[in-house]
Design an enzyme around this catalytic site. Structure first.
Site, PDB file in Angstrom:
ATOM      1  N   SER A 210       3.063  -0.079  -3.679  1.00  0.00           N
ATOM      2  CA  SER A 210       3.924  -1.092  -3.091  1.00  0.00           C
ATOM      3  C   SER A 210       3.415  -2.458  -3.515  1.00  0.00           C
ATOM      4  O   SER A 210       2.863  -2.621  -4.606  1.00  0.00           O
ATOM      5  CB  SER A 210       3.950  -0.931  -1.574  1.00  0.00           C
ATOM      6  OG  SER A 210       4.870  -1.813  -0.981  1.00  0.00           O
ATOM      7  N   ARG A 379       9.379  -3.613  -0.485  1.00  0.00           N
ATOM      8  CA  ARG A 379       9.811  -3.427   0.897  1.00  0.00           C
ATOM      9  C   ARG A 379      11.033  -2.520   0.980  1.00  0.00           C
ATOM     10  O   ARG A 379      11.340  -1.981   2.042  1.00  0.00           O
ATOM     11  CB  ARG A 379      10.105  -4.799   1.524  1.00  0.00           C
ATOM     12  CG  ARG A 379      10.347  -4.764   3.010  1.00  0.00           C
ATOM     13  CD  ARG A 379      10.320  -6.152   3.627  1.00  0.00           C
ATOM     14  NE  ARG A 379      11.248  -7.063   2.986  1.00  0.00           N
ATOM     15  CZ  ARG A 379      11.354  -8.364   3.295  1.00  0.00           C
ATOM     16  NH1 ARG A 379      10.562  -8.884   4.204  1.00  0.00           N
ATOM     17  NH2 ARG A 379      12.219  -9.135   2.688  1.00  0.00           N
ATOM     18  N   VAL A 501       4.252  -4.759  10.083  1.00  0.00           N
ATOM     19  CA  VAL A 501       3.806  -5.115   8.740  1.00  0.00           C
ATOM     20  C   VAL A 501       4.970  -5.484   7.815  1.00  0.00           C
ATOM     21  O   VAL A 501       6.117  -5.166   8.097  1.00  0.00           O
ATOM     22  CB  VAL A 501       2.986  -3.965   8.111  1.00  0.00           C
ATOM     23  CG1 VAL A 501       1.757  -3.682   8.951  1.00  0.00           C
ATOM     24  CG2 VAL A 501       3.831  -2.697   7.981  1.00  0.00           C
ATOM     25  N   GLU A 502       4.637  -6.141   6.710  1.00  0.00           N
ATOM     26  CA  GLU A 502       5.592  -6.585   5.693  1.00  0.00           C
ATOM     27  C   GLU A 502       6.759  -7.363   6.299  1.00  0.00           C
ATOM     28  O   GLU A 502       7.921  -7.163   5.953  1.00  0.00           O
ATOM     29  CB  GLU A 502       6.095  -5.397   4.847  1.00  0.00           C
ATOM     30  CG  GLU A 502       5.015  -4.826   3.948  1.00  0.00           C
ATOM     31  CD  GLU A 502       5.553  -3.879   2.899  1.00  0.00           C
ATOM     32  OE1 GLU A 502       6.764  -3.876   2.654  1.00  0.00           O
ATOM     33  OE2 GLU A 502       4.745  -3.127   2.322  1.00  0.00           O
ATOM     34  N   GLY A 503       6.438  -8.281   7.202  1.00  0.00           N
ATOM     35  CA  GLY A 503       7.448  -9.091   7.871  1.00  0.00           C
ATOM     36  C   GLY A 503       7.725  -8.540   9.248  1.00  0.00           C
ATOM     37  O   GLY A 503       8.436  -7.546   9.384  1.00  0.00           O
TER      38      GLY A 503
END
Length: 812
Positions: A210, A379, A501-503
């Site tokens: 990722s 994402r 996570v990731e936003g």
């Protein structure tokens, strides 16, 4: 005659709206009908002349581009520049990142459904399918999640080695560097299957593929950096991590305090090497405790002007071997009893040469844009896949458990309260898998769908949370007692990790989906903003004029379309054929027009304040999201060959999403600050009121029934998960128990009748089976069948227990 003329005028407006006429079309209609209406109204000659003069001036000003630019567009452009909200550099780079894909159609008010259905069907190559069926299956068979999370707090050494040896870290790396070079679809499928077995293993596999060193190197690395690192990453000799988040910079990652100072220093015995002294403190970094390569984001400064005149050089990315002097890694966080490697990293004045900057010196200051472009693709895959894998596990086990477990002599899955939960589990899982596949397909088509990736990240993880909560309710005591036999509890515990996570999901919903989509996906807004920022005055006015009046025609068309489609419920809109799906396409087209109109009104009325009206933005984002999720669901149904068995799932998802859209619209209108605009919007969007209902109880019953028994629909719903065949494992036993329970029901009924008739007297089930065999009520073979059924049911219903010293020893 006046009435007839007005009726004809309305019909023409409908045609103009339907065919998305430009501003010229609307002006032409105005030029024709105003004089006609004026004549038929028998106005005096003087009044008629005034009407014609005013109309002529109006048409001349708006219809002659040169005149319009001077008198109208340049004036509006000055106002637009004053009210345009300030956008930071990091916000601008986030807006510029990625590509506009199907979200652009949804924003258009007139989605091209034939284009959606023409996208390639998601498929794996023979090599990818083999890897999924063999290496991934073998990895899953090696995983014991209780041992991983409770005993070791880590993957066993042999699992780590298998992951490295078989190339799981190199799925996105090209074959010329020793990687697997898999498609996004294959990457997603692998993560989905592993996540259905172990969250720890799924995270370990997905993070290197990722947002991180490998992806950054592939897109931006120099040829030397690629040769140096990618082969080691692909073969597992290098373990990567990427450090962005810190104690004082989470969602606002652009505010990172970590910094590097350009200087000269000693490195590997060489003097006067041009490089940087970097200081950082990062937290929550996955794989950091075991990483050999540290990707690092920091702000670079050049106070001594060694690179040029500028001092502040911006966010920069570097790749640093963790054995570099001064790099601190090794300590661990413990996120909600998950055992994946996650921890802090820090360094103080760590000297690194310029060659460690990803992409070399020319990439200095481009770090945020690089991250945002990679995030748009990454994402789209990892978190939707891991959430979907967990939901497949929940769906398959909840249905089986609901059929095997009985209370009041009835399978618990047949109680209406449990049916509600099973329907939500089935419907949400069907939709999530559809969204996962469609979005991965977009990446394989070369897209970097920034808005769509935010949608699937938010909704797959949120629906995942809802599914695991429902699954825990269905399982009751079985779900809450930890132990080797509990296949849900760790997923339940760890769900907030995917939310965060990731936003973070709150930020993603309230600020990113619509906030980014309104600019990137709208057909005109970005062009208007770009014109406003253009320093060439003549070009700025010309481009702004074209965008503004294109926008005006677009808005007028959507206003008329929203009203007409609201009155007709979308009926009559030409859409792809299909009795089961036609009305859904029509309703989505209706809501697309309504959404485009509402978005335009919100941006016009609220202007820069819309950025601070996060609840309004969130609800508009909900509408856009539901339209995308519906699109993915319809595409999946078509790609699967329109199976009749899946219709309950399709209907449940579509009706649920359409109702959620209606609720979101209602929330926007109820809370819109300008009440007059809200009333006008409500009259246009809902001229006949709110009329869409959520899925009915009958439909929910049909969905639940699909989960409660073996069948093609249940198999398609959970096709991507790992399902062990070994009956000594609780999942294998549960699947066997479902089949056994159904097969043994006639025999159980025979025993019950014999007991009621007084032919059997034993109170315990096993003793009663033996008694029935001895008395010839059942055969010896049937008795063995019932005894096996009892053993399977006992295994899957029982929960684990421990001696006190076992728990104390583990705690110590």
């Amino acid at each position: 005659m006046v009435v007839l003329t007005l009726f004809v005028m309305l019909a023409v407006m409908m045609l103009l709206a339907f065919f998305r006429a430009s501003i010229w079309g609307w002006l032409l209609a105005l030029m024709i009908f105003v004089p006609v209406v004026a004549i038929q109204s028998r106005l005096s000659a003087d009044v008629f002349q005034i009407v014609i003069v005013v109309l002529s001036l109006w048409v001349a000003v708006l219809g002659i581009p040169l005149l319009r630019r001077v008198l109208v567009s340049s004036f509006i452009l000055r106002i637009f520049r004053r009210i345009l909200p300030q956008v930071s550099q990091t916000e601008q780079e986030a807006l510029d990142a990625g590509t506009v894909w199907w979200d652009g159609d949804l924003f258009s008010g007139n989605p091209n459904w034939h284009k959606l259905l023409a996208y390639p069907k998601p498929e794996l190559s023979a090599e990818e399918q083999s890897f999924l069926d063999n290496e991934t299956e073998a990895l899953c068979a090696m995983l014991d999640d209780w041992d991983i999370t409770h005993v070791r707090q880590d993957l066993p050494p042999q699992v780590w080695q298998f992951i490295k040896d078989k190339g799981f870290f190199g799925m996105i790396i090209p074959k010329k560097y020793g990687g697997l070079e898999f498609s996004a679809q294959a990457h997603s499928a692998v993560v989905t299957k592993v996540a259905s077995r172990s969250g720890t293993a799924a995270v370990t596999v997905m993070v290197p593929n990722s947002l991180g060193p490998a992806e950054l190197l592939l897109h931006y690395g120099t040829s030397g950096q690629k040769e140096k690192y990618l082969r080691g990453l692909a073969q597992g000799r290098e373990v990567p991590c990427f450090a962005l988040t810190g104690p004082f910079a989470g969602s606002d990652a652009g505010a990172i305090p970590d910094y590097g100072i350009v200087c000269r220093g000693e490195f590997n015995g060489q003097q006067n090497v041009l490089g940087m002294r970097v200081t950082w403190e990062k937290r929550y970094i996955t794989l950091a405790p075991v990483a050999t390569l540290l990707g690092l984001a920091f702000k670079l400064y050049d106070p001594d002007h060694l690179l040029g005149a500028e001092i502040e050089r911006g966010i920069t990315l570097a790749l640093i071997p963790t054995d570099t002097s001064g790099v601190q890694v090794g300590r661990r966080h413990f996120p909600l009893n998950s055992a994946f490697q996650n921890g802090p990293t820090s360094g103080k004045d760590v000297f690194i040469p310029m060659e460690y900057i990803i992409g070399g010196q020319e990439r200095i200051g481009q770090g945020w844009r690089m991250l945002m472009e990679c995030l748009a693709a990454g994402r789209s895959i990892s978190l939707p896949a891991s959430a979907t894998g967990g939901c497949m596990l929940a769906a398959r086990t909840s249905g089986a458990y609901g059929r095997v477990r009985k209370q009041f002599k009835l399978p618990i899955g047949k109680f209406e309260g449990v049916e509600e939960a099973l329907a939500r589990i089935g419907g949400n899982t069907y939709m999530m898998d559809a969204a996962r596949k469609l979005t991965a397909q977009a990446v394989d088509m070369g897209e970097k769908p920034s808005v769509v990736s935010a949608i699937v990240k938010y909704h797959c993880t949120e629906r995942g949370r809802a599914v695991i909560n429902d699954a825990m309710d269905v399982h009751g005591g079985k779900g809450i007692c930890m132990g080797p036999g509990n296949y849900l509890a760790r997923a339940y515990q760890q769900t907030p990790i995917t939310i965060t996570v990731e936003g973070a999901n709150i930020l993603t919903r309230s600020m990113i989906i619509f906030g980014q989509g309104a600019i990137r996906s709208h057909p005109y807004v970005l062009r208007e903003i770009q014109a406003a920022h253009d320093t060439d005055a003549r070009r700025a006015v010309r481009n702004f004029d074209a965008a503004l009046f294109g926008h005006l025609g677009f808005s007028l068309s959507n206003a008329v379309r929203a009203l007409i489609f609201g009155l007709s419920g979308g009926r009559g809109i030409p859409v792809p054929a299909g009795d089961a799906t036609r009305r859904y396409y029509q309703q989505l087209t209706r809501y697309s027009s309504a959404f485009a109109l509402a978005a335009d009104v919100a941006m016009l009325v609220l202007g820069g304040a819309l950025k601070r009206q996060e609840k309004i933005s969130a609800r508009l984002g909900d509408v856009l999201s539901q339209m995308y999720l519906c699109s993915a669901t319809l595409k999946r149904y078509e790609d699967d060959g329109r199976p009749d068995e899946d219709l309950p799932l399709l209907h449940w998802v579509m009706q649920d999403a359409l109702h959620r859209m209606q609720v979101a619209f209602d929330g926007v209108l109820q809370n819109f600050p300008n009440r007059f605009a809200a009333l006008v919007l409500r009259a246009l969007i809902f001229p006949l009121g709110d009329c869409l209902a959520p899925p009915s109880d009958k439909l929910g019953h049909q969905v639940a029934a699909l989960l409660l028994q073996p069948g093609a629909a249940r198999d398609r719903l959970t096709a991507g998960m790992y399902l062990p065949a070994n009956e000594n494992e609780v999942l294998g036993a549960l699947e066997a128990a479902l089949h056994s329970t159904l097969a043994c029901e006639p025999l159980q009924a025979r025993l019950d009748e014999a007991y009621k008739a007084g032919k059997l007297t034993a109170l315990e089930e096993l003793l009663r089976i033996s008694e029935a065999r001895d008395k010839g009520i059942i055969t010896a073979e049937q008795a063995l069948q019932l005894e096996r059924d009892y053993a399977l049911r006992y295994m899957v219903i029982m929960v684990d227990d421990f001696a006190p010293e076992q728990l104390r020893a583990n705690h110590a």
